[in-house]
Design an enzyme around this catalytic site. Sequence first.
Site, PDB file in Angstrom:
ATOM      1  N   ASP A   1       0.869  -1.181   0.000  1.00  0.00           N
ATOM      2  CA  ASP A   1       0.000   0.000   0.000  1.00  0.00           C
ATOM      3  C   ASP A   1       0.903   1.227   0.000  1.00  0.00           C
ATOM      4  OD1 ASP A   1      -2.337   1.663   0.409  1.00  0.00           O
ATOM      5  OD2 ASP A   1      -1.833   1.775   2.523  1.00  0.00           O
TER       6      ASP A   1
ATOM      7  N   GLU B   1      -5.373   8.579   9.435  1.00  0.00           N
ATOM      8  CA  GLU B   1      -3.994   8.309   9.841  1.00  0.00           C
ATOM      9  C   GLU B   1      -3.579   9.118  11.056  1.00  0.00           C
ATOM     10  OE1 GLU B   1      -0.885   8.401   6.738  1.00  0.00           O
ATOM     11  OE2 GLU B   1      -2.099   6.774   5.935  1.00  0.00           O
TER      12      GLU B   1
ATOM     13  N   CYS C   1     -11.151   3.027  -0.747  1.00  0.00           N
ATOM     14  CA  CYS C   1      -9.859   3.383  -0.156  1.00  0.00           C
ATOM     15  C   CYS C   1      -9.662   2.459   1.034  1.00  0.00           C
ATOM     16  CB  CYS C   1      -9.864   4.839   0.291  1.00  0.00           C
ATOM     17  SG  CYS C   1      -8.350   5.310   1.170  1.00  0.00           S
TER      18      CYS C   1
HETATM   19  N1  DGL Z   1      -4.862   3.465   0.963  1.00  0.00           N
HETATM   20  C1  DGL Z   1      -4.895   4.316  -0.209  1.00  0.00           C
HETATM   21  C2  DGL Z   1      -5.979   3.844  -1.181  1.00  0.00           C
HETATM   22  O1  DGL Z   1      -6.634   2.836  -0.964  1.00  0.00           O
HETATM   23  C3  DGL Z   1      -5.182   5.774   0.101  1.00  0.00           C
HETATM   24  C4  DGL Z   1      -4.127   6.564   0.777  1.00  0.00           C
HETATM   25  C5  DGL Z   1      -3.273   7.366  -0.150  1.00  0.00           C
HETATM   26  O2  DGL Z   1      -3.750   8.353  -0.769  1.00  0.00           O
HETATM   27  O3  DGL Z   1      -2.115   7.036  -0.264  1.00  0.00           O
HETATM   28  O4  DGL Z   1      -6.181   4.492  -2.188  1.00  0.00           O
END
Ligand code: DGL
Length: 271
Positions: free
Chosen positions: A13, A157, A191
């Site tokens: 990620d 976060e 997300c």
């Molecule tokens: N975890 C990321 C996603 O699923 C989002 C966080 C980011 O913008 O880096 O898009």
Amino acid sequence: MKLEKQQPIGVFDSGIGGLTVAHAIKKLLPQESMIYFGDTAHLPYGDKSEAAIQAYSVKIADVLVKKGCKVLVIACNSASSAAYELLKEYVRKDIHIINVIDPMVELVLGQFPGRQVGLIGTKRTVQSGVYVRKISEGNKNITVHSLATPLLAPMIEEGFFNNQISHEIIANYLADPVLQNQNIEALILACTHYPLIKKEISNFYGNKLAILDSSEVVALALKEHLEKEGLLNDQATPDYSFFVSDYTESFEAAAGIFFHETVHLDKHTTL
Ligand code: DGL
């Protein structure tokens, strides 16, 4: 070299949000070892260009393949929308790549034919139009109403969830005309940070809307793949490692919240 059952699953990620997916994988496949990579030096991906995310993703895939992963899971919607097609070409063919978008598309096609569906995610994911395209390719009668909600990932976060500030930010986004008055019957959380605010989102809709997060369907897709390929690890005691491209104590503290248990993050030097 033939892939072996004992090899770990590689998960990555932009940062620590993908640990929601890693957690679902651990729950469903407790015998599997896992190597997680969070690209904390380059987050957020949601505001980056497609080219930048592709470049980061290729390097991370190299790291995970070198560490002996038997399959890769892109536990990030932004990276799945920007880099999945490229990684499929780039990574050696026997190492399958699972993204977080396709299992969700399958779920929506199966459960919401002919319905209106909402979606929230990063700018990169929403601008890519990938969910709208894949869902309409599968069923033209499903309408997807997408809204970029860029404040939500950094908010989570920073530990802002289940409190007054998060309620207000969430309510503000969800009241946007793109989602309101569209008779949506489900909301896709596009997300991997958002499972942490799933309850708050559900409360906004009076718990009357299906709130769809991809972690469990992705874990299921992974299990199906491993079963099909005879790669399910049925013996070894599992081993977990967590790498980041930039280490801070606050990343480590937040990682524990996303993974539901204490996590030790190691800084990886070569990214
Ligand atoms: N975890 C990321 C996603 O699923 C989002 C966080 C980011 O913008 O880096 O898009």
